[in-house]
Design a protein around this motif. Structure first.
Motif, mmCIF file in Angstrom:
data_model
loop_
_atom_site.group_PDB
_atom_site.id
_atom_site.type_symbol
_atom_site.label_atom_id
_atom_site.label_comp_id
_atom_site.label_asym_id
_atom_site.label_seq_id
_atom_site.Cartn_x
_atom_site.Cartn_y
_atom_site.Cartn_z
ATOM 1 N N VAL A 173 -12.394 -15.110 -1.610
ATOM 2 C CA VAL A 173 -11.986 -14.934 -3.015
ATOM 3 C C VAL A 173 -10.470 -14.846 -3.103
ATOM 4 C CG1 VAL A 173 -13.082 -13.834 -4.978
ATOM 5 C CG2 VAL A 173 -13.402 -12.861 -2.682
ATOM 6 N N THR A 174 -9.932 -15.527 -4.083
ATOM 7 C CA THR A 174 -8.523 -15.348 -4.396
ATOM 8 C C THR A 174 -8.415 -14.960 -5.850
ATOM 9 O OG1 THR A 174 -7.831 -16.964 -2.768
ATOM 10 C CG2 THR A 174 -6.285 -16.475 -4.521
ATOM 11 N N LEU A 175 -7.859 -13.785 -6.082
ATOM 12 C CA LEU A 175 -7.692 -13.286 -7.441
ATOM 13 C C LEU A 175 -6.220 -13.282 -7.816
ATOM 14 C CD1 LEU A 175 -10.072 -10.329 -6.770
ATOM 15 C CD2 LEU A 175 -10.419 -11.843 -8.735
ATOM 16 N N CYS A 176 -5.956 -13.410 -9.125
ATOM 17 C CA CYS A 176 -4.585 -13.278 -9.620
ATOM 18 C C CYS A 176 -4.561 -12.203 -10.699
ATOM 19 C CB CYS A 176 -4.091 -14.600 -10.204
ATOM 20 S SG CYS A 176 -2.476 -14.432 -11.006
ATOM 21 N N ASP A 177 -3.755 -11.167 -10.484
ATOM 22 C CA ASP A 177 -3.511 -10.165 -11.522
ATOM 23 C C ASP A 177 -2.308 -10.658 -12.324
ATOM 24 O OD1 ASP A 177 -2.964 -8.043 -13.146
ATOM 25 O OD2 ASP A 177 -2.838 -6.553 -11.542
ATOM 26 N N SER A 178 -2.571 -11.165 -13.532
ATOM 27 C CA SER A 178 -1.521 -11.857 -14.288
ATOM 28 C C SER A 178 -0.623 -10.920 -15.092
ATOM 29 C CB SER A 178 -2.148 -12.887 -15.228
ATOM 30 O OG SER A 178 -2.847 -12.232 -16.278
ATOM 31 N N HIS A 179 -0.787 -9.606 -14.937
ATOM 32 C CA HIS A 179 0.067 -8.685 -15.703
ATOM 33 C C HIS A 179 0.028 -7.295 -15.068
ATOM 34 C CE1 HIS A 179 1.993 -7.810 -19.756
ATOM 35 N NE2 HIS A 179 1.819 -6.587 -19.271
ATOM 36 N N ALA A 180 1.074 -6.948 -14.332
ATOM 37 C CA ALA A 180 1.120 -5.629 -13.690
ATOM 38 C C ALA A 180 2.534 -5.068 -13.755
ATOM 39 C CB ALA A 180 0.661 -5.727 -12.238
ATOM 40 N N HIS A 181 2.609 -3.782 -14.012
ATOM 41 C CA HIS A 181 3.890 -3.066 -14.007
ATOM 42 C C HIS A 181 3.925 -2.226 -12.735
ATOM 43 C CE1 HIS A 181 4.523 -3.879 -18.372
ATOM 44 N NE2 HIS A 181 3.210 -3.817 -18.408
ATOM 45 N N LEU A 182 4.549 -2.767 -11.689
ATOM 46 C CA LEU A 182 4.551 -2.044 -10.408
ATOM 47 C C LEU A 182 5.907 -1.426 -10.091
ATOM 48 C CD1 LEU A 182 2.458 -4.274 -7.965
ATOM 49 C CD2 LEU A 182 1.702 -2.506 -9.555
ATOM 50 N N ASP A 183 6.898 -1.630 -10.971
ATOM 51 C CA ASP A 183 8.247 -1.167 -10.628
ATOM 52 C C ASP A 183 8.529 0.252 -11.127
ATOM 53 O OD1 ASP A 183 8.222 -1.977 -13.281
ATOM 54 O OD2 ASP A 183 10.297 -2.680 -13.255
ATOM 55 N N GLY A 184 7.543 0.896 -11.738
ATOM 56 C CA GLY A 184 7.772 2.214 -12.314
ATOM 57 C C GLY A 184 7.600 3.346 -11.319
ATOM 58 N N SER A 185 7.909 4.558 -11.795
ATOM 59 C CA SER A 185 7.825 5.747 -10.945
ATOM 60 C C SER A 185 6.380 6.029 -10.521
ATOM 61 C CB SER A 185 8.383 6.954 -11.697
ATOM 62 O OG SER A 185 7.711 7.088 -12.934
ATOM 63 N N GLU A 186 5.396 5.482 -11.296
ATOM 64 C CA GLU A 186 3.986 5.723 -10.942
ATOM 65 C C GLU A 186 3.671 5.217 -9.533
ATOM 66 O OE1 GLU A 186 4.954 3.796 -13.461
ATOM 67 O OE2 GLU A 186 4.323 4.736 -15.347
ATOM 68 N N PHE A 187 4.447 4.210 -9.077
ATOM 69 C CA PHE A 187 4.166 3.605 -7.775
ATOM 70 C C PHE A 187 5.265 3.880 -6.749
ATOM 71 C CE2 PHE A 187 1.748 1.004 -10.835
ATOM 72 C CZ PHE A 187 0.477 1.162 -10.302
ATOM 73 N N ALA A 188 6.181 4.770 -7.092
ATOM 74 C CA ALA A 188 7.318 5.016 -6.196
ATOM 75 C C ALA A 188 6.862 5.530 -4.832
ATOM 76 C CB ALA A 188 8.280 6.010 -6.842
ATOM 77 N N GLU A 189 5.798 6.332 -4.818
ATOM 78 C CA GLU A 189 5.375 6.996 -3.568
ATOM 79 C C GLU A 189 4.584 6.070 -2.648
ATOM 80 O OE1 GLU A 189 6.018 10.384 -2.879
ATOM 81 O OE2 GLU A 189 7.348 10.097 -4.602
ATOM 82 N N ASP A 190 3.777 5.187 -3.233
ATOM 83 C CA ASP A 190 2.800 4.470 -2.397
ATOM 84 C C ASP A 190 2.692 2.986 -2.753
ATOM 85 O OD1 ASP A 190 1.643 4.765 -4.879
ATOM 86 O OD2 ASP A 190 -0.333 5.332 -4.128
ATOM 87 N N ARG A 191 3.804 2.383 -3.212
ATOM 88 C CA ARG A 191 3.737 0.993 -3.671
ATOM 89 C C ARG A 191 3.203 0.060 -2.587
ATOM 90 N NH1 ARG A 191 8.622 0.560 -5.376
ATOM 91 N NH2 ARG A 191 8.180 1.190 -7.506
ATOM 92 N N ASP A 192 3.648 0.244 -1.339
ATOM 93 C CA ASP A 192 3.201 -0.658 -0.270
ATOM 94 C C ASP A 192 1.697 -0.543 -0.013
ATOM 95 O OD1 ASP A 192 5.629 -1.876 0.045
ATOM 96 O OD2 ASP A 192 6.274 -0.593 1.700
#
Ligand code: ZN
Ligand code: ZN
Length: 260
Positions: free
Chosen positions: A1-20
């Motif tokens: 399966v190949t999926l595309c998430d066409s809209h994500a906000h990953l640059d915010g503080s919500e993901f600062a701790e565990d983005r990787d």
């Protein structure tokens, strides 16, 4: 399966701790494409989506835009900066831009002007637009029609949540419609009917992470891995295999945003 998430906000503080780890979980779930929505945050600051893109080659597309919530706060020099950023060779689209008459965080005339301005920028650059709309049906259709979006590189109504008739209006303009985790909510019957109606070759899927987590994660922080649940729900509604939804929506996103 190949999926595309066409809209994500990953640059915010919500993901600062565990983005990787979030990105690793997405890949483990089959998400091989994601579109990072790079928004104006405060004067001089459009976030770090380009750095995230650069550190994971081949995984991310990027957009830049001014959200309707924020458009009244943007100083003139940041509109210039937006034009420069959006012209970047690794930048796939303008947005999200649009109209939000539910929250009205910016005056409506300022929202309309900001939307028109970003549609013009997209047309000038030959790039598609990611559109955010809430409770602004008539004005949005008028502005999108006047912009001639159907004759250009097009765009997507992100987080579409209208009914089948509304869907037809946007499909007539040549736009794609992107479905979020809202489609999994039990009370979303109108949207579920619309999804049965919209042709698969005009659908995209998204998380809008960190917002709008699908069932069974509703109310928690959302992340791109959960786009799989959106694909599965669409498959159930249309009575087709989830792999077909994944493959077709990924192809649609690659075509629209020229992802490679
Ligand atoms: Zn939005
Ligand atoms: Zn968004």
């Amino acid at each position: 399966v190949t999926l595309c998430d066409s809209h994500a906000h990953l640059d915010g503080s919500e993901f600062a701790e565990d983005r990787d780890q979030v990105i690793a979980r997405a890949r483990a779930a089959g998400v091989e494409r994601m579109l990072l929505i790079g928004l104006w945050r405060k004067p001089g600051d459009f976030g770090n989506s380009l750095q995230i893109q650069e550190s994971h080659p081949g995984l991310f597309g990027v957009t830049f835009g001014v959200h309707p919530h924020d458009c009244a706060q943007v100083p003139p020099e940041d509109w210039e900066r937006l034009s420069e950023l959006a012209a970047g060779t690794t930048v796939n689209a303008v947005g999200e831009t649009g109209l939000d008459y539910h929250y009205d965080h910016s005056p409506r005339d300022v929202q309309r002007h900001s939307f028109e301005r970003q549609l013009a920028l997209a047309a000038e650059l030959g790039k598609p637009v990611s559109v955010h709309l809430r409770e602004a049906q008539a004005d949005s259709l008028a502005i999108l029609t006047a912009s001639g979006i159907g004759r250009g590189p097009g765009g997507v109504i992100h987080c579409f949540s209208g009914d089948a008739n509304v869907a037809d209006r946007y499909l007539d303009l040549g736009l794609y419609l992107s479905i979020s985790g809202i489609v999994t909510f039990r009370n979303a019957t109108t949207l579920q009917d619309a999804v049965r109606h919209i042709p698969l070759d005009r659908l995209l899927i998204e998380t809008d992470a960190p917002f709008l987590a699908p069932i069974p994660f509703r109310g928690k922080r959302n992340e791109p891995a959960h786009v799989k649940l959106v694909a599965e729900k669409i498959a159930e509604l249309k009575g087709i295999p989830a792999d077909e939804v994944a493959a077709t929506t990924t192809r649609n996103a690659e075509r629209l945003f020229q992802l490679r």
